[in-house]
Design a protein around this motif. Structure first.
Motif, mmCIF file in Angstrom:
data_model
loop_
_atom_site.group_PDB
_atom_site.id
_atom_site.type_symbol
_atom_site.label_atom_id
_atom_site.label_comp_id
_atom_site.label_asym_id
_atom_site.label_seq_id
_atom_site.Cartn_x
_atom_site.Cartn_y
_atom_site.Cartn_z
ATOM 1 N N TYR A 36 29.591 -45.127 -1.766
ATOM 2 C CA TYR A 36 28.822 -43.932 -2.117
ATOM 3 C C TYR A 36 27.551 -43.785 -1.283
ATOM 4 O O TYR A 36 26.809 -42.817 -1.443
ATOM 5 N N SER A 37 27.266 -44.744 -0.391
ATOM 6 C CA SER A 37 25.980 -44.772 0.287
ATOM 7 C C SER A 37 25.756 -43.594 1.230
ATOM 8 O O SER A 37 24.616 -43.273 1.559
ATOM 9 N N SER A 38 26.827 -42.926 1.665
ATOM 10 C CA SER A 38 26.665 -41.816 2.614
ATOM 11 C C SER A 38 26.553 -40.463 1.931
ATOM 12 O O SER A 38 26.543 -39.425 2.601
ATOM 13 N N ASN A 39 26.442 -40.454 0.602
ATOM 14 C CA ASN A 39 26.316 -39.168 -0.097
ATOM 15 C C ASN A 39 25.345 -39.305 -1.277
ATOM 16 O O ASN A 39 25.699 -39.069 -2.427
ATOM 17 N N LEU A 40 24.122 -39.689 -0.957
ATOM 18 C CA LEU A 40 23.079 -39.837 -1.965
ATOM 19 C C LEU A 40 21.970 -38.833 -1.707
ATOM 20 O O LEU A 40 21.720 -38.429 -0.577
ATOM 21 N N ILE A 78 16.072 -41.090 -3.296
ATOM 22 C CA ILE A 78 15.612 -42.235 -2.523
ATOM 23 C C ILE A 78 14.105 -42.122 -2.252
ATOM 24 O O ILE A 78 13.365 -43.110 -2.322
ATOM 25 N N TRP A 79 13.648 -40.908 -1.964
ATOM 26 C CA TRP A 79 12.210 -40.686 -1.738
ATOM 27 C C TRP A 79 11.376 -41.139 -2.935
ATOM 28 O O TRP A 79 10.313 -41.745 -2.773
ATOM 29 N N SER A 80 11.845 -40.845 -4.150
ATOM 30 C CA SER A 80 11.058 -41.192 -5.341
ATOM 31 C C SER A 80 10.861 -42.699 -5.462
ATOM 32 O O SER A 80 9.831 -43.166 -5.969
ATOM 33 N N ARG A 81 11.818 -43.485 -4.995
ATOM 34 C CA ARG A 81 11.710 -44.941 -5.037
ATOM 35 C C ARG A 81 10.664 -45.425 -4.038
ATOM 36 O O ARG A 81 9.884 -46.345 -4.321
ATOM 37 N N ILE A 82 10.674 -44.806 -2.828
ATOM 38 C CA ILE A 82 9.676 -45.155 -1.819
ATOM 39 C C ILE A 82 8.274 -44.837 -2.341
ATOM 40 O O ILE A 82 7.344 -45.632 -2.215
ATOM 41 N N GLU A 99 13.354 -39.141 -10.281
ATOM 42 C CA GLU A 99 12.737 -40.446 -10.525
ATOM 43 C C GLU A 99 13.817 -41.496 -10.774
ATOM 44 O O GLU A 99 14.829 -41.224 -11.426
ATOM 45 N N ASP A 100 13.583 -42.707 -10.276
ATOM 46 C CA ASP A 100 14.490 -43.819 -10.536
ATOM 47 C C ASP A 100 14.323 -44.263 -11.977
ATOM 48 O O ASP A 100 13.290 -44.014 -12.615
ATOM 49 N N ARG A 101 15.339 -44.950 -12.513
ATOM 50 C CA ARG A 101 15.252 -45.405 -13.896
ATOM 51 C C ARG A 101 14.051 -46.331 -14.055
ATOM 52 O O ARG A 101 13.750 -47.143 -13.188
ATOM 53 N N GLY A 102 13.368 -46.194 -15.184
ATOM 54 C CA GLY A 102 12.195 -47.021 -15.429
ATOM 55 C C GLY A 102 11.742 -46.864 -16.863
ATOM 56 O O GLY A 102 12.026 -45.851 -17.525
ATOM 57 N N ILE A 103 11.033 -47.852 -17.366
ATOM 58 C CA ILE A 103 10.567 -47.815 -18.750
ATOM 59 C C ILE A 103 9.638 -46.637 -18.969
ATOM 60 O O ILE A 103 9.772 -45.889 -19.947
ATOM 61 N N SER A 104 8.685 -46.439 -18.070
ATOM 62 C CA SER A 104 7.712 -45.365 -18.250
ATOM 63 C C SER A 104 8.387 -44.000 -18.226
ATOM 64 O O SER A 104 8.098 -43.136 -19.067
ATOM 65 N N GLU A 105 9.290 -43.796 -17.276
ATOM 66 C CA GLU A 105 9.984 -42.518 -17.179
ATOM 67 C C GLU A 105 10.832 -42.257 -18.421
ATOM 68 O O GLU A 105 10.889 -41.132 -18.929
#
Length: 429
Positions: free
Chosen positions: A166-170, A175-179, A409-415
Motif C-alpha cells: 500500500y506504500s505507493s498510494n498513501l 504523512i505530512w501530519s506525522r512530520i 492526524e495520525d492516531r494518538g491519545i490526544s487526538e
C-alpha cells in the motif's frame, strides 16, 4: 437538558472521552468493552512484574486535548517533560539524528540531498493547511521535494516496512501530519522535548474511568456488543450475551472494520464503505534488558537485515527500573507475516538489538513479549476522509467513528480525546 441514556462501544481513549463528556454533561453513558480492561492500544499489562503499556506512547507539547484532560482530572502534576534524543542506524553505524547538525554530519548522504531533506522537513513543520495535500500521493510528493537519493536512504524503508503493497498510494496530508507533530515537539532547533505520565497511561485511564463512574456513568468490561439493534430508521439499543438492552442513542468507537459485523442492518451502500477500509496490523515486541541499547528514545533503522523501520527505547524517556525497548513490526493484516508465531519476532528482535549494540549478551535479556493488534491504524489513501460515511449515520441516534475520523492526524491519545469529546457533544446536541 433532556437526560439521555447512551451506549458507548469501545473503551479505548476515544470511547472513554465520549463517556467522560456525556457523564459530565449530565447524561447516562454505559460503556461496553470486549477486553477485560479499558484502554485499547493504551492498555497496560503485567510484564514480568512491571505494569506497562502493551504498545509505546509518548506525548508532545502540542497535545492540547490530552493536557487539558489531565488538568480537569487534577493530574497535571503527573506530567513530566524530558529532553530526548533520536538516532539513525544506517550502514552498520549508529548516528545522531533529529536536528540540523546531525543531518549535516550524517554519513551516507550527499550535501544537496541533505539540504533538500532538511528544507522539506522544515517547511512541513511550518505548514498548517493540509487540504492541498489531501489528494496528493505521499511517496511522489516526498520524492519531488527531497530527491531520489534522500528518499532511498531516509524514507523508502519507512514506507516499505510499514505499508508494504500500500506504500505507493498513501495520502501526502496524512504523512505530512506525522512530520509536523514530531517537528513541533522541538523547543529549539537543536533540542527535542517529549513527555510521559508518572505511572504511564494507566494514570490517565484510571482517572477517566473514576470520573465517568463518579458522574453516573457505567463501564462494563468483558462485554462485547454482538449487534446494534435498529428498526424503522432508528437505533433501539444493543445486544450482548445478556440480551437486548434499550438506549436512546449508540456511539461506537470500535475499529471501523468491525462495524459490518455488529451493524449488519445498515444500508448496503454504507456497509460497503466500511468493508472497503484497510488497516495496518502490528506485532509489537517489548523487551526488558539489564543495560540500554542506545541513548536514544527513537531510533530509525535502514538495514537490509532488519524488516523494521525503527524502534523505541522507552526507558530513555520514562525512567524505569529496567531498560525497556519496543520493536514494532507493522504490516497489512492480511500479509502472511502476520500469521507467523511470536517466536519468529522475538528471535528477530534479539538479533537486531545485539547487532546495534554488540555489547549485549543473551543474559542481558530479562524478558520478552509480543502483543498483536489487528487494526492498529487505517491505511489512508488520497482523499481518505471523503470515502468514509459521516459519523452521524443515516439511522437516527447512531454515531460511528474511530481514529480514521480525525484524518489527516495520525492516531494518538490526544487526538482521540479531543475528537471523542466533540463527538459526544454533537451526538446530544
Amino acid at each position: 437538558m433532556n437526560k439521555q441514556r447512551i451506549a458507548v462501544l469501545g473503551a479505548g481513549p476515544m470511547g472513554l472521552a465520549v463517556a467522560y463528556q456525556l457523564a459530565r454533561d449530565g447524561h447516562e453513558p454505559v460503556l461496553f468493552e470486549a477486553d477485560d480492561r479499558v484502554g485499547g492500544m493504551t492498555a497496560t499489562f503485567d510484564f514480568d512484574g512491571m505494569d506497562i503499556e502493551r504498545y509505546y506512547h509518548f506525548h508532545c507539547i502540542s497535545d492540547h486535548a490530552f493536557l487539558q484532560m489531565l488538568e480537569e482530572l487534577n493530574l497535571g502534576s503527573k506530567m513530566k517533560w524530558v529532553e530526548t534524543k533520536m538516532g539513525y542506524w544506517y550502514q552498520n553505524r549508529l548516528q545522531p539524528w533529529g536536528n540540523p547538525l546531525a543531518l549535516l554530519r550524517f554519513k551516507g548522504l550527499g550535501l544537496v540531498a541533505k539540504f533538500r531533506y532538511g528544507l522539506h522537513a522544515f517547511l512541513s513543520t511550518k505548514r498548517d493547511d493540509w487540504k492541498p495535500l489531501d489528494h496528493v500521493e505521499a511517496t511522489g510528493w516526498i520524492r519531488r521535494w527531497v530527491g531520489e537519493e534522500a528518499y532511498e536512504v531516509l524514507w523508502r524503508r519507512l514506507f516499505d516496512y510499514k505499508f508494504y503493497d500500500y506504500s505507493s498510494n498513501l495520502s501526502a496530508a496524512w504523512i505530512w501530519s506525522r512530520i509536523r507533530r514530531i517537528g513541533r515537539s522541538r523547543y529549539s532547533l537543536f533540542r527535542e522535548k517529549l513527555g510521559y505520565l508518572e505511572g504511564g497511561s494507566a494514570t490517565l485511564l484510571q482517572g477517566m474511568r473514576d470520573d465517568i463512574t463518579a458522574h453516573g456513568g457505567e463501564i462494563r468490561l468483558s462485554t462485547p456488543v454482538k449487534r446494534v439493534v435498529m428498526a424503522e430508521g432508528k437505533v433501539r439499543g444493543v445486544e450482548t450475551a445478556s440480551g437486548i438492552e434499550t438506549f436512546d442513542k449508540v456511539i461506537s468507537t470500535v475499529p471501523l472494520p468491525f462495524i459490518p459485523r455488529i451493524m449488519p442492518d445498515l444500508p448496503a451502500d454504507v456497509l460497503q464503505k466500511f468493508q472497503q477500509i484497510k488497516n495496518i496490523a502490528v506485532v509489537c515486541v517489548i523487551a526488558k534488558l539489564k543495560k540500554p541499547v542506545t541513548e536514544n528514545f527513537w531510533l530509525n533503522t535502514n538495514d537490509n537485515e532488519m524488516d523494521i523501520p525503527g524502534l523505541v527505547e522507552y526507558s530513555n524517556l520514562r525512567p524505569l527500573d529496567q531498560h525497556i525497548v519496543y520493536v514494532p513490526f507493522y504490516m497489512p493484516g492480511e500479509h502472511a507475516k502476520y500469521a507467523e508465531p511470536d517466536e519468529v519476532f522475538l528471535g528477530k528482535v534479539k538479533r537486531y538489538l545485539k547487532k546495534i549494540n554488540p555489547a549485549l549478551q543473551d543474559d542481558d535479556f530479562i524478558a520478552m513479549r509480543a502483543s498483536r493488534y489487528r487494526h492498529a491504524q487505517p491505511i489512508c489513501d488520497p482523499g481518505y476522509l471523503e470515502q468514509l460515511p459521516p459519523a452521524a449515520l443515516p439511522v437516527q441516534g447512531l454515531w460511528v467513528a474511530d481514529t480514521s475520523y480525525y484524518y489527516p492526524e495520525d492516531r494518538g491519545i490526544s487526538e482521540s480525546i479531543g475528537y471523542g469529546r466533540a463527538l459526544a457533544q454533537k451526538a446530544v446536541g
